[in-house]
Design a protein around this motif. Structure first.
Motif, PDB file in Angstrom:
ATOM      1  N   ARG A  49       2.524 -19.235 -23.620  1.00  0.00           N
ATOM      2  CA  ARG A  49       2.617 -20.911 -23.254  1.00  0.00           C
ATOM      3  C   ARG A  49       3.203 -20.703 -21.813  1.00  0.00           C
ATOM      4  O   ARG A  49       2.573 -21.490 -20.913  1.00  0.00           O
ATOM      5  CB  ARG A  49       3.740 -21.292 -24.269  1.00  0.00           C
ATOM      6  N   ALA A  50       4.107 -19.726 -21.475  1.00  0.00           N
ATOM      7  CA  ALA A  50       4.433 -19.857 -19.982  1.00  0.00           C
ATOM      8  C   ALA A  50       3.430 -19.290 -19.201  1.00  0.00           C
ATOM      9  O   ALA A  50       3.438 -19.705 -18.012  1.00  0.00           O
ATOM     10  CB  ALA A  50       5.819 -18.793 -20.010  1.00  0.00           C
ATOM     11  N   ALA A  51       2.836 -18.120 -19.630  1.00  0.00           N
ATOM     12  CA  ALA A  51       1.725 -17.898 -18.770  1.00  0.00           C
ATOM     13  C   ALA A  51       0.567 -19.117 -18.555  1.00  0.00           C
ATOM     14  O   ALA A  51      -0.276 -18.736 -17.652  1.00  0.00           O
ATOM     15  CB  ALA A  51       1.011 -16.534 -19.295  1.00  0.00           C
ATOM     16  N   ALA A  52       0.219 -19.774 -19.400  1.00  0.00           N
ATOM     17  CA  ALA A  52      -0.948 -20.567 -19.870  1.00  0.00           C
ATOM     18  C   ALA A  52      -0.613 -22.120 -19.000  1.00  0.00           C
ATOM     19  O   ALA A  52      -1.473 -23.133 -18.950  1.00  0.00           O
ATOM     20  CB  ALA A  52      -1.562 -20.635 -21.076  1.00  0.00           C
ATOM     21  N   LEU A  53       0.662 -22.140 -18.879  1.00  0.00           N
ATOM     22  CA  LEU A  53       1.402 -23.618 -18.576  1.00  0.00           C
ATOM     23  C   LEU A  53       0.492 -24.211 -17.330  1.00  0.00           C
ATOM     24  O   LEU A  53       0.313 -25.260 -17.228  1.00  0.00           O
ATOM     25  CB  LEU A  53       2.721 -23.709 -18.442  1.00  0.00           C
ATOM     26  N   ASP A  54       0.556 -23.514 -16.155  1.00  0.00           N
ATOM     27  CA  ASP A  54       0.072 -23.847 -15.053  1.00  0.00           C
ATOM     28  C   ASP A  54      -1.329 -24.149 -14.980  1.00  0.00           C
ATOM     29  O   ASP A  54      -1.900 -25.062 -14.530  1.00  0.00           O
ATOM     30  CB  ASP A  54       0.447 -22.817 -13.755  1.00  0.00           C
ATOM     31  N   ALA A  55      -1.914 -23.197 -15.646  1.00  0.00           N
ATOM     32  CA  ALA A  55      -3.655 -23.511 -15.437  1.00  0.00           C
ATOM     33  C   ALA A  55      -3.673 -24.665 -16.616  1.00  0.00           C
ATOM     34  O   ALA A  55      -4.832 -25.653 -16.306  1.00  0.00           O
ATOM     35  CB  ALA A  55      -4.249 -22.198 -16.138  1.00  0.00           C
ATOM     36  N   ALA A  56      -3.011 -24.712 -17.628  1.00  0.00           N
ATOM     37  CA  ALA A  56      -3.341 -25.824 -18.499  1.00  0.00           C
ATOM     38  C   ALA A  56      -3.026 -27.217 -17.968  1.00  0.00           C
ATOM     39  O   ALA A  56      -3.551 -28.428 -18.421  1.00  0.00           O
ATOM     40  CB  ALA A  56      -2.430 -25.595 -19.710  1.00  0.00           C
ATOM     41  N   SER A  57      -1.992 -27.311 -17.010  1.00  0.00           N
ATOM     42  CA  SER A  57      -1.756 -28.431 -16.386  1.00  0.00           C
ATOM     43  C   SER A  57      -2.376 -28.800 -14.927  1.00  0.00           C
ATOM     44  O   SER A  57      -1.910 -29.699 -14.429  1.00  0.00           O
ATOM     45  CB  SER A  57      -0.264 -28.657 -16.293  1.00  0.00           C
ATOM     46  N   GLY A  58      -3.281 -27.885 -14.634  1.00  0.00           N
ATOM     47  CA  GLY A  58      -4.044 -28.119 -13.429  1.00  0.00           C
ATOM     48  C   GLY A  58      -5.214 -29.132 -13.311  1.00  0.00           C
ATOM     49  O   GLY A  58      -5.501 -29.532 -14.393  1.00  0.00           O
ATOM     50  N   PRO A  59      -5.522 -29.250 -12.152  1.00  0.00           N
ATOM     51  CA  PRO A  59      -6.937 -30.170 -12.264  1.00  0.00           C
ATOM     52  C   PRO A  59      -7.995 -29.666 -12.695  1.00  0.00           C
ATOM     53  O   PRO A  59      -9.048 -30.506 -12.913  1.00  0.00           O
ATOM     54  CB  PRO A  59      -6.795 -30.615 -10.532  1.00  0.00           C
ATOM     55  N   ALA A  60      -8.100 -28.335 -12.646  1.00  0.00           N
ATOM     56  CA  ALA A  60      -9.450 -27.829 -13.026  1.00  0.00           C
ATOM     57  C   ALA A  60      -9.364 -28.217 -14.648  1.00  0.00           C
ATOM     58  O   ALA A  60     -10.918 -28.328 -15.070  1.00  0.00           O
ATOM     59  CB  ALA A  60      -9.391 -26.263 -13.012  1.00  0.00           C
ATOM     60  N   VAL A  61      -8.777 -28.121 -15.394  1.00  0.00           N
ATOM     61  CA  VAL A  61      -8.652 -28.368 -16.976  1.00  0.00           C
ATOM     62  C   VAL A  61      -9.119 -29.944 -16.886  1.00  0.00           C
ATOM     63  O   VAL A  61      -9.970 -30.259 -17.955  1.00  0.00           O
ATOM     64  CB  VAL A  61      -7.334 -28.151 -17.548  1.00  0.00           C
ATOM     65  N   GLU A  62      -8.292 -30.825 -16.180  1.00  0.00           N
ATOM     66  CA  GLU A  62      -8.636 -32.139 -16.295  1.00  0.00           C
ATOM     67  C   GLU A  62     -10.435 -32.555 -15.960  1.00  0.00           C
ATOM     68  O   GLU A  62     -10.810 -33.356 -16.496  1.00  0.00           O
ATOM     69  CB  GLU A  62      -8.083 -32.896 -15.129  1.00  0.00           C
ATOM     70  N   ALA A  63     -11.030 -31.833 -14.932  1.00  0.00           N
ATOM     71  CA  ALA A  63     -12.205 -31.922 -14.563  1.00  0.00           C
ATOM     72  C   ALA A  63     -13.052 -31.377 -15.603  1.00  0.00           C
ATOM     73  O   ALA A  63     -14.109 -32.055 -15.902  1.00  0.00           O
ATOM     74  CB  ALA A  63     -12.318 -30.925 -13.408  1.00  0.00           C
ATOM     75  N   MET A  64     -12.775 -30.171 -16.400  1.00  0.00           N
ATOM     76  CA  MET A  64     -13.469 -29.714 -17.645  1.00  0.00           C
ATOM     77  C   MET A  64     -13.566 -30.901 -18.561  1.00  0.00           C
ATOM     78  O   MET A  64     -14.631 -31.111 -19.354  1.00  0.00           O
ATOM     79  CB  MET A  64     -12.976 -28.464 -18.069  1.00  0.00           C
ATOM     80  N   ARG A  65     -12.522 -31.492 -18.700  1.00  0.00           N
ATOM     81  CA  ARG A  65     -12.414 -32.612 -19.908  1.00  0.00           C
ATOM     82  C   ARG A  65     -13.305 -33.626 -19.578  1.00  0.00           C
ATOM     83  O   ARG A  65     -13.890 -34.384 -20.382  1.00  0.00           O
ATOM     84  CB  ARG A  65     -11.111 -33.000 -20.317  1.00  0.00           C
ATOM     85  N   MET A  66     -13.226 -34.073 -18.354  1.00  0.00           N
ATOM     86  CA  MET A  66     -14.228 -35.152 -17.816  1.00  0.00           C
ATOM     87  C   MET A  66     -15.672 -34.911 -17.997  1.00  0.00           C
ATOM     88  O   MET A  66     -16.270 -35.770 -18.109  1.00  0.00           O
ATOM     89  CB  MET A  66     -13.827 -35.541 -16.541  1.00  0.00           C
ATOM     90  N   GLN A  67     -15.922 -33.462 -17.856  1.00  0.00           N
ATOM     91  CA  GLN A  67     -17.273 -33.145 -17.941  1.00  0.00           C
ATOM     92  C   GLN A  67     -17.752 -32.745 -19.433  1.00  0.00           C
ATOM     93  O   GLN A  67     -19.009 -32.753 -19.421  1.00  0.00           O
ATOM     94  CB  GLN A  67     -17.529 -31.752 -17.305  1.00  0.00           C
ATOM     95  N   GLY A  68     -16.781 -33.147 -20.302  1.00  0.00           N
ATOM     96  CA  GLY A  68     -17.126 -33.031 -21.571  1.00  0.00           C
ATOM     97  C   GLY A  68     -17.296 -31.542 -22.143  1.00  0.00           C
ATOM     98  O   GLY A  68     -17.992 -31.448 -23.329  1.00  0.00           O
ATOM     99  N   GLU A  69     -16.613 -30.619 -21.773  1.00  0.00           N
ATOM    100  CA  GLU A  69     -16.346 -29.409 -21.966  1.00  0.00           C
ATOM    101  C   GLU A  69     -15.640 -29.258 -23.448  1.00  0.00           C
ATOM    102  O   GLU A  69     -14.749 -30.032 -23.519  1.00  0.00           O
ATOM    103  CB  GLU A  69     -15.476 -28.400 -21.199  1.00  0.00           C
ATOM    104  N   SER A  70     -16.181 -28.352 -24.423  1.00  0.00           N
ATOM    105  CA  SER A  70     -15.361 -28.288 -25.487  1.00  0.00           C
ATOM    106  C   SER A  70     -14.273 -27.719 -25.422  1.00  0.00           C
ATOM    107  O   SER A  70     -13.683 -27.140 -24.702  1.00  0.00           O
ATOM    108  CB  SER A  70     -16.357 -27.515 -26.568  1.00  0.00           C
ATOM    109  N   TRP A  71     -13.195 -28.135 -26.626  1.00  0.00           N
ATOM    110  CA  TRP A  71     -11.918 -27.646 -26.677  1.00  0.00           C
ATOM    111  C   TRP A  71     -11.676 -26.168 -26.642  1.00  0.00           C
ATOM    112  O   TRP A  71     -10.854 -25.578 -25.770  1.00  0.00           O
ATOM    113  CB  TRP A  71     -11.076 -28.256 -27.848  1.00  0.00           C
ATOM    114  N   ALA A  72     -12.541 -25.577 -27.521  1.00  0.00           N
ATOM    115  CA  ALA A  72     -12.636 -24.145 -27.294  1.00  0.00           C
ATOM    116  C   ALA A  72     -12.838 -23.346 -25.812  1.00  0.00           C
ATOM    117  O   ALA A  72     -12.246 -22.460 -25.690  1.00  0.00           O
ATOM    118  CB  ALA A  72     -13.437 -23.505 -28.582  1.00  0.00           C
ATOM    119  N   ARG A  73     -13.948 -23.858 -25.551  1.00  0.00           N
ATOM    120  CA  ARG A  73     -14.160 -23.522 -23.887  1.00  0.00           C
ATOM    121  C   ARG A  73     -13.285 -23.527 -22.930  1.00  0.00           C
ATOM    122  O   ARG A  73     -12.904 -22.703 -22.090  1.00  0.00           O
ATOM    123  CB  ARG A  73     -15.504 -24.288 -23.423  1.00  0.00           C
ATOM    124  N   ILE A  74     -12.579 -24.728 -23.014  1.00  0.00           N
ATOM    125  CA  ILE A  74     -11.274 -24.966 -22.227  1.00  0.00           C
ATOM    126  C   ILE A  74     -10.191 -23.948 -22.542  1.00  0.00           C
ATOM    127  O   ILE A  74      -9.805 -23.546 -21.550  1.00  0.00           O
ATOM    128  CB  ILE A  74     -10.805 -26.462 -22.370  1.00  0.00           C
TER     129      ILE A  74
END
Length: 264
Positions: free
Chosen positions: A145-170
């Protein structure tokens, strides 16, 4: 010097791993009929039960290392998934619901939990692996959780969600990869810790059957005859020490190289 250290670490790790993998296939050719306890027959003599020490050494590593590796795999399958979900969720309630119950398990001593489980499933390698893995789930979940927190809350994840990427891929294609360096560092030390816990449980009689050829069990059973037949204790103990030391040294070398590549 760097190559020398890498070669030493690989050798220390390879010897017990190869014995654990190939040893059971070769044991029949080296194992002798039982003889006198703590005798001199065979390559390394006999143990307290009169068994050939070299023969038991060949077949004892599968449980010692296999149970520990299975425990770490289980810990990361469960704890890693919990940590990823907790890091990427947008709901604080869900984050708390996933992590807080695990905090209850953190103070529990590993050997105490194993001793309770041993009442009903003593001698079962799978049960021991699952218990050791379950004990490690809370710390693995919090680390992931601590290691993934920065990446999970970053803009790249939001962009991937907006592009319709699957949950597993994210989760596994981006967030998990971002958390990989600290996870790899932890895996090296956690496997060593799992080997220590499993060996300690077997040494204290909480794990496998006392007549098992497991390396830790043989060390425990033959320690009283150390002066009569030292190889019955030193040979399996050397395998455990070589594996843990070689794994830690190799993990440090690989992570050091990775940091050098990233810095360059």
């Amino acid at each position: 010097m760097n190559r020398l250290l890498t070669g030493v670490s690989v050798t220390l790790l390879a010897v017990p791993v190869l014995i654990a993998l190939v040893g059971p296939l070769l044991a029949g050719a080296f194992t002798r009929p039982p003889g006198l306890p703590y005798g001199d027959s065979g390559l390394l003599g006999t143990d307290g039960l009169g068994r050939d020490v070299f023969g038991t050494l060949l077949i004892g590593g599968r449980t010692t290392l296999g149970v520990a590796l299975l425990a770490v795999v289980f810990a990361y399958l469960v704890g890693g998934l919990i940590g990823l979900v907790a890091a990427s969720t947008r709901r604080r309630v869900l984050d708390e619901a996933l992590i807080r119950p695990l905090d209850i398990l953190l103070p529990l001593p590993s050997l105490l939990v194993i001793s309770v489980v041993a009442v009903g499933w003593r001698g079962d390698p799978l049960a021991i692996a699952l218990v050791v893995g379950a004990v490690n789930v809370p710390t693995v979940a919090r680390l992931v959780r601590a290691a993934a927190l920065d990446a999970a809350s970053g803009p790249a994840v939001e962009a991937m969600r907006m592009q319709g990427e699957s949950w597993a891929r994210i989760q596994f294609g981006f967030i998990a990869r971002s958390a990989l360096p600290p996870v790899l560092a932890d895996i090296g030390t956690r496997i060593t810790l799992a080997v220590f816990i499993v060996a300690s449980a077997n040494f204290l009689g909480l794990g496998l059957n006392p007549t098992s050829p497991d390396w830790a069990v043989t060390v425990s059973r033959n320690r009283e005859g150390l002066l009569l037949q030292p190889w019955a204790v030193l040979a399996p103990a050397a395998m455990i020490v070589a594996f843990t030391l070689g794994l830690n040294l190799l993990a440090d070398r690989l992570l050091g190289r990775r940091r050098e590549v990233v810095a360059a």
